[in-house]
Design a protein around this motif. Structure first.
Motif: not given
Length: 137
Positions: A4-9
């Motif tokens: 999974x790729x974390x969504x950046x703020x």
């Protein structure tokens, strides 16, 4: 398995890849002022309640007033919604969206008389007014 790729703020996303909030309102404070002005103008529409049968001029003024309020509501609502949808953890954005939802309800309530009164006027009367008053175009 895929990782999974974390969504950046939002603060980590390059500005050119974000929506241009300033194209709608330069600042949240400007948005707040527009929202308050919208609420302050609701009585201008409410003053037409029960009066559409007075004639085409009153009806056109009421419709123009309603349309102006709805247009302005669209601006403040979209600004708040997009800001909120970017980061639902941003408490200021959540608060703005909540305020926009509340004002949406207020505008709906203030304009709720329009459709029933137009229906009560009847198609024939409205058609006569449309023929005699170019404002109905």
């Amino acid at each position: 398995m895929t990782q999974a790729t974390a969504t950046p703020p939002r603060s980590a996303v390059p500005v050119e890849r974000t929506w241009d909030a300033a194209s709608v309102f330069a600042t949240p404070e400007e948005w707040g002022s527009a929202l308050e002005a919208l609420v302050a103008d609701l009585p201008n529409l409410e003053a037409f309640a029960g009066r559409l049968a007075e004639g085409p001029t009153v009806t056109l003024e009421a419709l123009a007033t309603r349309d102006d309020l709805v247009r302005r509501l669209g601006q403040v609502y979209v600004y708040a919604y997009l800001d909120y949808s970017v980061d639902t953890g941003d408490q200021a954005a959540v608060a703005r969206f909540g305020r926009a939802q509340s004002v949406y309800g207020q505008v709906a309530a203030a304009s709720s008389f329009v459709e029933p009164e137009l229906l009560a006027l009847g198609r024939e009367r409205l058609a006569e007014w449309a023929e005699s008053d170019p404002g109905f175009e």
